[in-house]
Motif scaffolding. Structure first.
Motif, mmCIF file in Angstrom:
data_model
loop_
_atom_site.group_PDB
_atom_site.id
_atom_site.type_symbol
_atom_site.label_atom_id
_atom_site.label_comp_id
_atom_site.label_asym_id
_atom_site.label_seq_id
_atom_site.Cartn_x
_atom_site.Cartn_y
_atom_site.Cartn_z
ATOM 1 N N THR A 129 0.854 -1.195 0.000
ATOM 2 C CA THR A 129 0.000 0.000 0.000
ATOM 3 C C THR A 129 0.888 1.242 0.000
ATOM 4 O O THR A 129 1.802 1.355 0.822
ATOM 5 C CB THR A 129 -0.909 0.030 1.242
ATOM 6 N N SER A 130 0.626 2.159 -0.922
ATOM 7 C CA SER A 130 1.399 3.403 -0.985
ATOM 8 C C SER A 130 0.830 4.428 -0.005
ATOM 9 O O SER A 130 -0.375 4.478 0.206
ATOM 10 C CB SER A 130 1.360 3.976 -2.403
ATOM 11 N N VAL A 186 2.634 10.231 6.578
ATOM 12 C CA VAL A 186 3.378 9.592 7.674
ATOM 13 C C VAL A 186 2.691 8.297 8.079
ATOM 14 O O VAL A 186 1.461 8.250 8.172
ATOM 15 C CB VAL A 186 3.460 10.533 8.906
ATOM 16 N N LEU A 187 3.484 7.262 8.310
ATOM 17 C CA LEU A 187 2.962 6.025 8.905
ATOM 18 C C LEU A 187 3.166 6.090 10.418
ATOM 19 O O LEU A 187 4.266 6.394 10.884
ATOM 20 C CB LEU A 187 3.674 4.802 8.330
ATOM 21 N N CYS A 188 2.091 5.859 11.158
ATOM 22 C CA CYS A 188 2.118 5.904 12.621
ATOM 23 C C CYS A 188 2.079 4.483 13.167
ATOM 24 O O CYS A 188 1.233 3.689 12.753
ATOM 25 C CB CYS A 188 0.915 6.657 13.168
ATOM 26 N N ALA A 189 2.979 4.191 14.103
ATOM 27 C CA ALA A 189 3.043 2.832 14.638
ATOM 28 C C ALA A 189 3.385 2.850 16.123
ATOM 29 O O ALA A 189 4.176 2.036 16.604
ATOM 30 C CB ALA A 189 4.090 2.018 13.866
ATOM 31 N N GLY A 190 2.763 3.803 16.850
ATOM 32 C CA GLY A 190 3.022 3.906 18.281
ATOM 33 C C GLY A 190 1.806 4.448 19.002
ATOM 34 O O GLY A 190 0.668 4.106 18.672
ATOM 35 N N ASP A 200 0.302 7.221 18.810
ATOM 36 C CA ASP A 200 -0.663 7.870 17.906
ATOM 37 C C ASP A 200 -1.523 6.847 17.183
ATOM 38 O O ASP A 200 -2.719 7.065 16.970
ATOM 39 C CB ASP A 200 0.055 8.789 16.908
ATOM 40 N N ALA A 201 -0.937 5.700 16.818
ATOM 41 C CA ALA A 201 -1.701 4.644 16.143
ATOM 42 C C ALA A 201 -2.693 3.987 17.100
ATOM 43 O O ALA A 201 -3.829 3.671 16.717
ATOM 44 C CB ALA A 201 -0.753 3.595 15.570
ATOM 45 N N VAL A 202 -2.280 3.804 18.356
ATOM 46 C CA VAL A 202 -3.154 3.218 19.377
ATOM 47 C C VAL A 202 -4.359 4.137 19.622
ATOM 48 O O VAL A 202 -5.503 3.674 19.754
ATOM 49 C CB VAL A 202 -2.360 2.967 20.687
ATOM 50 N N VAL A 203 -4.101 5.454 19.641
ATOM 51 C CA VAL A 203 -5.185 6.439 19.801
ATOM 52 C C VAL A 203 -6.149 6.368 18.617
ATOM 53 O O VAL A 203 -7.378 6.363 18.791
ATOM 54 C CB VAL A 203 -4.609 7.869 19.949
ATOM 55 N N ASN A 204 -5.594 6.290 17.412
ATOM 56 C CA ASN A 204 -6.421 6.193 16.208
ATOM 57 C C ASN A 204 -7.327 4.972 16.256
ATOM 58 O O ASN A 204 -8.516 5.040 15.925
ATOM 59 C CB ASN A 204 -5.512 6.093 14.971
ATOM 60 N N GLU A 205 -6.766 3.861 16.693
ATOM 61 C CA GLU A 205 -7.524 2.609 16.753
ATOM 62 C C GLU A 205 -8.670 2.723 17.758
ATOM 63 O O GLU A 205 -9.794 2.293 17.493
ATOM 64 C CB GLU A 205 -6.566 1.470 17.130
ATOM 65 N N ALA A 265 -0.994 -0.289 12.409
ATOM 66 C CA ALA A 265 -0.392 0.900 11.804
ATOM 67 C C ALA A 265 -1.422 1.687 10.993
ATOM 68 O O ALA A 265 -2.344 1.119 10.406
ATOM 69 C CB ALA A 265 0.767 0.490 10.908
ATOM 70 N N TYR A 266 -1.236 3.001 10.982
ATOM 71 C CA TYR A 266 -2.048 3.918 10.182
ATOM 72 C C TYR A 266 -1.116 4.751 9.306
ATOM 73 O O TYR A 266 -0.001 5.075 9.714
ATOM 74 C CB TYR A 266 -2.845 4.868 11.093
ATOM 75 N N ALA A 267 -1.590 5.114 8.110
ATOM 76 C CA ALA A 267 -0.845 6.036 7.257
ATOM 77 C C ALA A 267 -1.835 6.878 6.464
ATOM 78 O O ALA A 267 -2.859 6.365 6.004
ATOM 79 C CB ALA A 267 0.073 5.270 6.312
ATOM 80 N N ASP A 268 -1.549 8.161 6.298
ATOM 81 C CA ASP A 268 -2.476 9.112 5.676
ATOM 82 C C ASP A 268 -3.830 9.070 6.384
ATOM 83 O O ASP A 268 -4.878 9.325 5.769
ATOM 84 C CB ASP A 268 -2.680 8.796 4.181
ATOM 85 N N GLY A 269 -3.834 8.720 7.683
ATOM 86 C CA GLY A 269 -5.075 8.619 8.450
ATOM 87 C C GLY A 269 -5.872 7.361 8.182
ATOM 88 O O GLY A 269 -6.947 7.169 8.747
ATOM 89 N N GLU A 270 -5.362 6.484 7.320
ATOM 90 C CA GLU A 270 -6.074 5.257 6.948
ATOM 91 C C GLU A 270 -5.469 4.060 7.676
ATOM 92 O O GLU A 270 -4.257 3.992 7.870
ATOM 93 C CB GLU A 270 -5.981 5.024 5.430
ATOM 94 N N ARG A 271 -6.321 3.113 8.035
ATOM 95 C CA ARG A 271 -5.878 1.915 8.754
ATOM 96 C C ARG A 271 -5.187 0.959 7.776
ATOM 97 O O ARG A 271 -5.787 0.489 6.826
ATOM 98 C CB ARG A 271 -7.103 1.233 9.372
#
Length: 304
Positions: A144-145, A149-153, A155-160, A279-285
């Motif tokens: 996936t392109s 930013v890819l978030c994997a900490g 910030d990603a836990v908050v998004n989830e 992980a999230y990137a561009d706000g997408e899961r």
């Protein structure tokens, strides 16, 4: 790590005769729908033939965009936010069809990075009509392109958590999710393989930046460039919760880079491994770790 050096090339202003306009009408609390109306008026007044695309869902929107690009449009214009740019990038990365961004989302990090007006649709469209075509890097994460930013900490836990919440809507949901996660959050254990070199460490956040910012101006990867062929891997090392809260506002100014907990690596490829992180990137899961992220130098043509 040595940089391969800038590689984007500005071409002469392109003559847009036939374009596809892809809209997310729900983006930015309805800004997308309003931007579509305004964009159609400016484009048609300029004599541009427009394929007006609105998908019922993301899958249909992507299919419509793919069909339009295959049909030979001069550009794919998107009226929406970074999520719609993300969708368009899946179609355009690796092709020579340029992307034009008409900012109508809540974040608009890509549009800001491209120097586009973010609060005036007509001005943004006129800018695109006179724009040059250049290339920018994208990142690939497991096929996936992504652009920002890819978030994997943390910030990603908050998004989830925010995505599981039904109430409230908008930014307040993320604020509540942040407070909820902060109560129980502990540093995560990671294994990172940076251009073949493996490290094990604990961190609050690991982010992989193609652009400096995401999430409406959070400049986590301050200094990242979209024309150096490299990814900026940012590590926020363990800090107290109070220190994390105090440091957070600095992310909007990019001044966190001088904090002792900040660490950066510029690499072509990184594998990110951690248990229980989506992980999230561009706000997408994107999906659960592990993920391997690779730079794709100059893979996206853009109007800027």
């Amino acid at each position: 790590m040595t940089s391969p050096g800038p590689h984007h090339r500005d071409a002469p202003a392109t003559a847009l005769r036939r374009v596809a306009l892809l809209t997310n009408p729900t983006s930015g609390k309805g800004r997308g729908a309003r931007a579509r109306t305004a964009a159609l008026q400016v484009l048609r007044s300029a004599g541009v033939e427009v394929e007006d695309l609105v998908g019922a869902d993301a899958a249909e929107a992507q299919r419509l965009a793919s069909d339009a690009v295959a049909g030979g449009v001069d550009a794919l214009l998107v009226a929406g936010g970074d999520g719609l740019v993300h969708l368009a990038t899946q179609v355009l990365a690796g092709t020579t069809t340029p992307l034009g961004v008409i900012p109508a989302g809540t974040g608009n990090d890509v549009a800001r990075n491209l120097g586009l007006p973010t609060h005036d649709t007509e001005a943004a469209v006129r800018h695109l009509l006179a724009a040059q075509v250049s290339t920018m890097d994208v990142a690939d994460a497991g096929g996936t392109s992504f652009v920002t930013v890819l978030c994997a900490g943390f910030d990603a836990v908050v998004n989830e958590r925010a995505n599981r919440m039904r109430w409230p809507r908008g930014q307040m949901r993320y604020n509540l999710a942040t407070v909820s996660e902060l109560r129980t959050f502990r540093p995560l254990s990671y294994r990172l393989t940076l251009d073949g070199e493996t490290r094990e460490l604990d961190a609050m956040m690991v982010s992989v930046g193609n652009l400096p910012s995401f999430g409406g101006g959070l400049r986590i990867a301050e200094g990242a460039s979209t024309d150096d062929g490299l990814l900026d891997v940012v590590i926020i090392k363990p800090v107290s919760k109070l220190e994390l809260v105090k440091t957070y506002p600095k992310l909007f100014r990019g001044t966190h880079v001088t904090h002792p907990c900040f660490e950066r690596h510029r690499v072509s490829t990184v594998e990110v491994v951690a248990d229980g992180v989506v992980a999230y990137a561009d706000g997408e899961r994107l999906g659960p770790l592990p993920l391997t992220v690779s730079a794709r130098p100059g893979a996206l043509h853009v109007l800027r």
